[in-house]
Scaffold this active site. Sequence first.
Site, PDB file in Angstrom:
ATOM      1  CB  ALA A 134      -0.932   0.004   1.202  1.00  0.00           C
ATOM      2  CD  GLU A 135       4.649   4.550   2.323  1.00  0.00           C
ATOM      3  OE1 GLU A 135       3.457   4.760   2.628  1.00  0.00           O
ATOM      4  OE2 GLU A 135       5.515   5.433   2.255  1.00  0.00           O
ATOM      5  CE1 TYR A 136       7.831  -0.162  -5.390  1.00  0.00           C
ATOM      6  CE2 TYR A 136       5.746  -0.311  -6.571  1.00  0.00           C
ATOM      7  CZ  TYR A 136       7.128  -0.299  -6.581  1.00  0.00           C
ATOM      8  OH  TYR A 136       7.809  -0.404  -7.769  1.00  0.00           O
ATOM      9  CD  GLU A 196      24.938 -19.474 -13.130  1.00  0.00           C
ATOM     10  OE1 GLU A 196      24.019 -19.395 -13.967  1.00  0.00           O
ATOM     11  OE2 GLU A 196      25.996 -18.835 -13.213  1.00  0.00           O
ATOM     12  CE  LYS A 243      19.208 -25.564 -19.363  1.00  0.00           C
ATOM     13  NZ  LYS A 243      17.814 -25.450 -19.840  1.00  0.00           N
TER      14      LYS A 243
HETATM   15  S1  IVH Z   1      23.954 -19.894 -19.481  1.00  0.00           S
HETATM   16  C1  IVH Z   1      26.542 -19.983 -23.157  1.00  0.00           C
HETATM   17  N1  IVH Z   1      22.697 -20.139 -17.177  1.00  0.00           N
HETATM   18  O1  IVH Z   1      19.132 -22.566 -20.723  1.00  0.00           O
HETATM   19  C2  IVH Z   1      25.656 -20.319 -22.046  1.00  0.00           C
HETATM   20  N2  IVH Z   1      21.484 -20.573 -19.176  1.00  0.00           N
HETATM   21  O2  IVH Z   1      20.618 -23.956 -23.385  1.00  0.00           O
HETATM   22  C3  IVH Z   1      24.360 -19.614 -22.123  1.00  0.00           C
HETATM   23  N3  IVH Z   1      19.132 -21.139 -18.826  1.00  0.00           N
HETATM   24  O3  IVH Z   1      17.731 -20.947 -23.100  1.00  0.00           O
HETATM   25  C4  IVH Z   1      23.360 -19.952 -21.120  1.00  0.00           C
HETATM   26  N4  IVH Z   1      19.151 -20.994 -16.631  1.00  0.00           N
HETATM   27  O4  IVH Z   1      18.152 -19.259 -21.178  1.00  0.00           O
HETATM   28  C5  IVH Z   1      22.606 -20.239 -18.517  1.00  0.00           C
HETATM   29  N5  IVH Z   1      21.692 -20.296 -15.088  1.00  0.00           N
HETATM   30  C6  IVH Z   1      21.613 -20.384 -16.419  1.00  0.00           C
HETATM   31  C7  IVH Z   1      20.398 -20.725 -17.066  1.00  0.00           C
HETATM   32  C8  IVH Z   1      20.387 -20.817 -18.462  1.00  0.00           C
HETATM   33  C9  IVH Z   1      18.409 -21.244 -17.698  1.00  0.00           C
HETATM   34  C10 IVH Z   1      18.617 -21.375 -20.199  1.00  0.00           C
HETATM   35  C11 IVH Z   1      19.031 -20.333 -21.195  1.00  0.00           C
HETATM   36  C12 IVH Z   1      18.996 -21.045 -22.516  1.00  0.00           C
HETATM   37  C13 IVH Z   1      19.237 -22.461 -22.124  1.00  0.00           C
HETATM   38  C14 IVH Z   1      20.648 -22.865 -22.539  1.00  0.00           C
END
Ligand code: IVH
Length: 369
Positions: A35-37, A114, A116
Amino acid sequence: MNRSEAEKRIGALRSEITLHDYRYYVEDAPSVPDAEYDRLLRELQALEAEHPDLVTPESPTQRVGGEPMEGFEAVRHETPMLSLANAFSSDEIEQFHDRVIRGLETDHAEYVAEPKLDGVAISLRYRDGRLQQAATRGDGATGEDVTSNVRTINAIPLQLEMRESDIPWPVTLEVRGEIYMPLSGFEEYNARARESGEKELVNPRNAAAGSLRQLDPRLTAQRPLAFYAYAMVAASEDMPESHYQALQRLRSWGFPVNPEVRRVRDAGGCIAYYEEMSRKRENLSYDIDGVVYKVDSREEQKTLGYVSRAPRWAIAQKFPAQEEITRLLDIDVQVGRTGAITPVARLEPVFVGGVTVTNATLHNLDEIQ
Ligand code: IVH
């Protein structure tokens, strides 16, 4: 309020709103109630309405603007948007790590691990800290200009800020990451769609992709989209030496970076991360379809290079495909335009991997049997 007072207040409101955005999207620690935002945003809108000459494209009020588009312009990627090689087992990760250390002529390697995310890849270009262009991956060489739609996503900064460090952003900067729909937003959206008799979204991945393809940015603005940055691709000056540092720096300028990102060592560190994320997966607020490992050092990335449109320095380890059991109701025979005959299984509808499956073409004799 005279013009110069209004100008000052507008500046203060914009900084305050972008600070709240940062707390919410980057730090995941909201600092004010909604609400504040909203009150701050409305005050800013009112002042800008009184002083239209003080409106700038980076103002938080300007996330949705203009008329629906006719179509999307093509954008050539200066650096191609590549894909990742996939691995489905720990053995394949050991083999990947062996190739990396052989290529680097060393006996160990540091990686960044990371999640995916299952969403849509996006390339964001900034000049002087201001968002200039957002483009989809397309075929990797040429994508589509979806800037007006991407501007509506609050997690994506329109104007960079120096937050956690005193390192200034470069004059030109290209950042890549994933636009996704958090599961809570997906479910809330569908609950509302059901009530009002509108079409429901099929799954969060399709929802993110479909939302970006709207010709009217006002429709995109109503979709609960979010973003995580996963790469600094180009900068006019001073690229950090490691991918991990690049992510920290992006975060310090206002880009959300996934808090599950870790530095790990060797194949063992990668596999332990995979196991950790497999356990966490069901408690995450978004869908992931695997994890990604990237050699951390940019110098080492350069040494390893690329092979057939994928980096040698990175790999995705995918979670196993989801499986479900259902009942085979019937087998029909489809005759194609060329006379080719394909048997099609009619199935009792079953929800698997985010979609409801009712038919399956049966190309293999063993499946038919
Ligand atoms: S790196 C050269 N990091 O996966 C490397 N991609 O095939 C480029 N994706 O559609 C990608 N999470 O959008 C990278 N932590 C992540 C990711 C990620 C999802 C997707 C990306 C692309 C596919 C790669």
